[in-house]
Design a protein around this motif. Structure first.
Motif, PDB file in Angstrom:
ATOM      1  N   ALA A  90      76.353  78.552 -48.748  1.00  0.00           N
ATOM      2  CA  ALA A  90      76.991  77.781 -49.818  1.00  0.00           C
ATOM      3  C   ALA A  90      75.963  77.288 -50.821  1.00  0.00           C
ATOM      4  N   PRO A  91      76.349  77.222 -52.103  1.00  0.00           N
ATOM      5  CA  PRO A  91      75.456  76.627 -53.100  1.00  0.00           C
ATOM      6  C   PRO A  91      75.384  75.113 -52.905  1.00  0.00           C
ATOM      7  N   LEU A  92      74.423  74.493 -53.543  1.00  0.00           N
ATOM      8  CA  LEU A  92      74.227  73.051 -53.419  1.00  0.00           C
ATOM      9  C   LEU A  92      75.498  72.279 -53.749  1.00  0.00           C
ATOM     10  N   SER A  93      76.224  72.716 -54.771  1.00  0.00           N
ATOM     11  CA  SER A  93      77.422  71.997 -55.212  1.00  0.00           C
ATOM     12  C   SER A  93      78.517  71.962 -54.153  1.00  0.00           C
ATOM     13  N   ALA A  94      78.476  72.915 -53.210  1.00  0.00           N
ATOM     14  CA  ALA A  94      79.527  73.001 -52.193  1.00  0.00           C
ATOM     15  C   ALA A  94      79.152  72.318 -50.891  1.00  0.00           C
ATOM     16  N   LEU A  95      77.920  71.829 -50.778  1.00  0.00           N
ATOM     17  CA  LEU A  95      77.478  71.211 -49.529  1.00  0.00           C
ATOM     18  C   LEU A  95      78.033  69.799 -49.395  1.00  0.00           C
ATOM     19  N   THR A  96      78.275  69.423 -48.161  1.00  0.00           N
ATOM     20  CA  THR A  96      78.699  68.064 -47.843  1.00  0.00           C
ATOM     21  C   THR A  96      77.709  67.484 -46.841  1.00  0.00           C
ATOM     22  N   PRO A  97      77.664  66.153 -46.687  1.00  0.00           N
ATOM     23  CA  PRO A  97      76.785  65.585 -45.649  1.00  0.00           C
ATOM     24  C   PRO A  97      77.073  66.158 -44.273  1.00  0.00           C
ATOM     25  N   ILE A 100      75.636  69.769 -44.031  1.00  0.00           N
ATOM     26  CA  ILE A 100      74.168  69.709 -43.988  1.00  0.00           C
ATOM     27  C   ILE A 100      73.705  69.280 -42.597  1.00  0.00           C
ATOM     28  N   ASN A 101      74.299  68.196 -42.098  1.00  0.00           N
ATOM     29  CA  ASN A 101      73.888  67.683 -40.794  1.00  0.00           C
ATOM     30  C   ASN A 101      74.177  68.682 -39.680  1.00  0.00           C
ATOM     31  N   SER A 102      75.312  69.363 -39.763  1.00  0.00           N
ATOM     32  CA  SER A 102      75.656  70.340 -38.738  1.00  0.00           C
ATOM     33  C   SER A 102      74.650  71.478 -38.692  1.00  0.00           C
ATOM     34  N   PHE A 103      74.263  71.977 -39.856  1.00  0.00           N
ATOM     35  CA  PHE A 103      73.309  73.086 -39.920  1.00  0.00           C
ATOM     36  C   PHE A 103      71.941  72.653 -39.381  1.00  0.00           C
ATOM     37  N   LEU A 104      71.494  71.473 -39.772  1.00  0.00           N
ATOM     38  CA  LEU A 104      70.193  70.982 -39.325  1.00  0.00           C
ATOM     39  C   LEU A 104      70.198  70.659 -37.841  1.00  0.00           C
ATOM     40  N   LEU A 105      71.336  70.186 -37.338  1.00  0.00           N
ATOM     41  CA  LEU A 105      71.406  69.717 -35.961  1.00  0.00           C
ATOM     42  C   LEU A 105      71.100  70.827 -34.975  1.00  0.00           C
ATOM     43  N   GLY A 142      70.465  80.567 -50.205  1.00  0.00           N
ATOM     44  CA  GLY A 142      70.904  79.204 -50.423  1.00  0.00           C
ATOM     45  C   GLY A 142      69.889  78.202 -49.912  1.00  0.00           C
ATOM     46  N   VAL A 143      70.110  76.939 -50.269  1.00  0.00           N
ATOM     47  CA  VAL A 143      69.114  75.917 -49.989  1.00  0.00           C
ATOM     48  C   VAL A 143      68.998  75.602 -48.503  1.00  0.00           C
ATOM     49  N   LEU A 144      70.102  75.605 -47.743  1.00  0.00           N
ATOM     50  CA  LEU A 144      70.014  75.207 -46.338  1.00  0.00           C
ATOM     51  C   LEU A 144      69.197  76.181 -45.487  1.00  0.00           C
ATOM     52  N   PRO A 145      69.495  77.496 -45.497  1.00  0.00           N
ATOM     53  CA  PRO A 145      68.650  78.405 -44.719  1.00  0.00           C
ATOM     54  C   PRO A 145      67.190  78.366 -45.157  1.00  0.00           C
ATOM     55  N   THR A 146      66.962  78.255 -46.461  1.00  0.00           N
ATOM     56  CA  THR A 146      65.592  78.213 -46.962  1.00  0.00           C
ATOM     57  C   THR A 146      64.862  76.983 -46.452  1.00  0.00           C
ATOM     58  N   ALA A 147      65.516  75.828 -46.540  1.00  0.00           N
ATOM     59  CA  ALA A 147      64.887  74.579 -46.125  1.00  0.00           C
ATOM     60  C   ALA A 147      64.603  74.566 -44.631  1.00  0.00           C
ATOM     61  N   VAL A 148      65.552  75.037 -43.830  1.00  0.00           N
ATOM     62  CA  VAL A 148      65.365  75.000 -42.382  1.00  0.00           C
ATOM     63  C   VAL A 148      64.286  75.984 -41.945  1.00  0.00           C
ATOM     64  N   CYS A 149      64.280  77.179 -42.527  1.00  0.00           N
ATOM     65  CA  CYS A 149      63.241  78.152 -42.169  1.00  0.00           C
ATOM     66  C   CYS A 149      61.856  77.606 -42.506  1.00  0.00           C
ATOM     67  N   GLY A 150      61.725  76.991 -43.665  1.00  0.00           N
ATOM     68  CA  GLY A 150      60.443  76.399 -44.035  1.00  0.00           C
ATOM     69  C   GLY A 150      60.052  75.270 -43.099  1.00  0.00           C
ATOM     70  N   ALA A 151      61.039  74.464 -42.704  1.00  0.00           N
ATOM     71  CA  ALA A 151      60.757  73.350 -41.797  1.00  0.00           C
ATOM     72  C   ALA A 151      60.312  73.842 -40.425  1.00  0.00           C
ATOM     73  N   VAL A 152      60.960  74.890 -39.921  1.00  0.00           N
ATOM     74  CA  VAL A 152      60.586  75.431 -38.611  1.00  0.00           C
ATOM     75  C   VAL A 152      59.170  76.008 -38.664  1.00  0.00           C
ATOM     76  N   ASN A 153      58.834  76.692 -39.745  1.00  0.00           N
ATOM     77  CA  ASN A 153      57.481  77.230 -39.876  1.00  0.00           C
ATOM     78  C   ASN A 153      56.443  76.114 -39.851  1.00  0.00           C
ATOM     79  N   ALA A 154      56.709  75.031 -40.591  1.00  0.00           N
ATOM     80  CA  ALA A 154      55.776  73.899 -40.627  1.00  0.00           C
ATOM     81  C   ALA A 154      55.708  73.222 -39.255  1.00  0.00           C
ATOM     82  N   MET A 155      56.852  73.067 -38.607  1.00  0.00           N
ATOM     83  CA  MET A 155      56.890  72.457 -37.281  1.00  0.00           C
ATOM     84  C   MET A 155      56.086  73.274 -36.273  1.00  0.00           C
TER      85      MET A 155
END
Length: 238
Positions: A90-97, A100-105, A142-155
């Motif tokens: 989903a694009p940023l405009s379609a995301l809800t809290p 977002i939380n479900s994907f990150l969780l 989209g922003v969520l897969p990109t953000a999580v993949c980057g976070a996992v790499n840094a972690m």
């Protein structure tokens, strides 16, 4: 390091890449322990694996679940984390809290919680292998897969230092034919696969077995840590 008789816990190991890793571990004489949210998924996976494979259920939305999982499976030699719900394209405009939380969780918080529980109980010479993706380098999903993949790499890099000498690595798959794409219609899914195949230097979409071998390599090698191993058919080259 041989995987023969090694106890390998694969959280998310009942389908897709995780089941491919479990199969590869079994082929090398290891003991795969597949964990997933649903008992039916665990039973289905075990029906395809050798008799020495084990299974357990774990609900990663429950912060106490990894402790109960350890009580059930005990000490392990390797932890592999491949858990992840369907891709949130989903694009940023379609995301809800909530979305977002479900994907990150599942993909990030669940991984970190499992590591906190199991890292002190992994036998000497063992390892942790996580899962990110090439979206960290090519943010087209989209922003969520990109953000999580980057976070996992840094972690991965941070934990490789904090948990040393325990080895912590990550596999970053590119376009792979897995159930994560099943939210799309069969026609749309095949169109995406064909598009990837036409653009990749490898000339085809990746299969689960292509990626599973990368996890096995990271478990069997004894020197690399903090590694993000890209297996993408060349998608990040252009």
């Amino acid at each position: 390091m041989s995987l023969k008789n090694a106890r390998v816990l694969i959280i998310g190991g009942t389908s897709g890449i995780g089941l491919g890793v479990a199969t590869a571990v079994a082929e090398r004489g290891g003991i795969p322990i597949v964990a997933s949210r649903r008992q039916s998924s665990v039973d289905s996976a075990l029906s395809t694996l050798p008799d020495n494979a084990r299974g357990a259920t774990v609900d990663l939305t429950d912060p106490t679940a990894p402790d109960r999982l350890f009580d059930e499976v005990g000490a392990i030699d390797h932890l592999v984390y491949t858990a992840g719900d369907a891709l949130a394209l989903a694009p940023l405009s379609a995301l809800t809290p909530e979305s977002i939380n479900s994907f990150l969780l599942v993909r990030f918080v669940g991984a970190l919680t499992a590591i906190k529980v199991f890292a002190p109980r992994i036998t000497s010479g063992g390892s942790i292998t996580l899962t990110s993706g090439t979206a960290a380098e090519r943010p087209g999903l989209g922003v969520l897969p990109t953000a999580v993949c980057g976070a996992v790499n840094a972690m991965t890099r941070a934990l490789a230092l904090e948990l040393a000498p325990l080895r912590v690595n990550t596999v970053a798959p590119g376009p792979i034919r897995t159930p994560l794409w099943d939210t799309l219609s069969e026609t749309d899914r095949q169109a995406i696969y064909d598009q990837f195949a036409s653009q990749l230097p490898a000339g085809r979409i990746g299969e689960v077995g292509d990626t599973a071998r990368a996890y096995v390599y990271l478990m069997e090698q004894e020197f690399g840590t903090g590694v993000v191993l890209t297996v993408d058919g060349g998608s990040t080259l252009s």
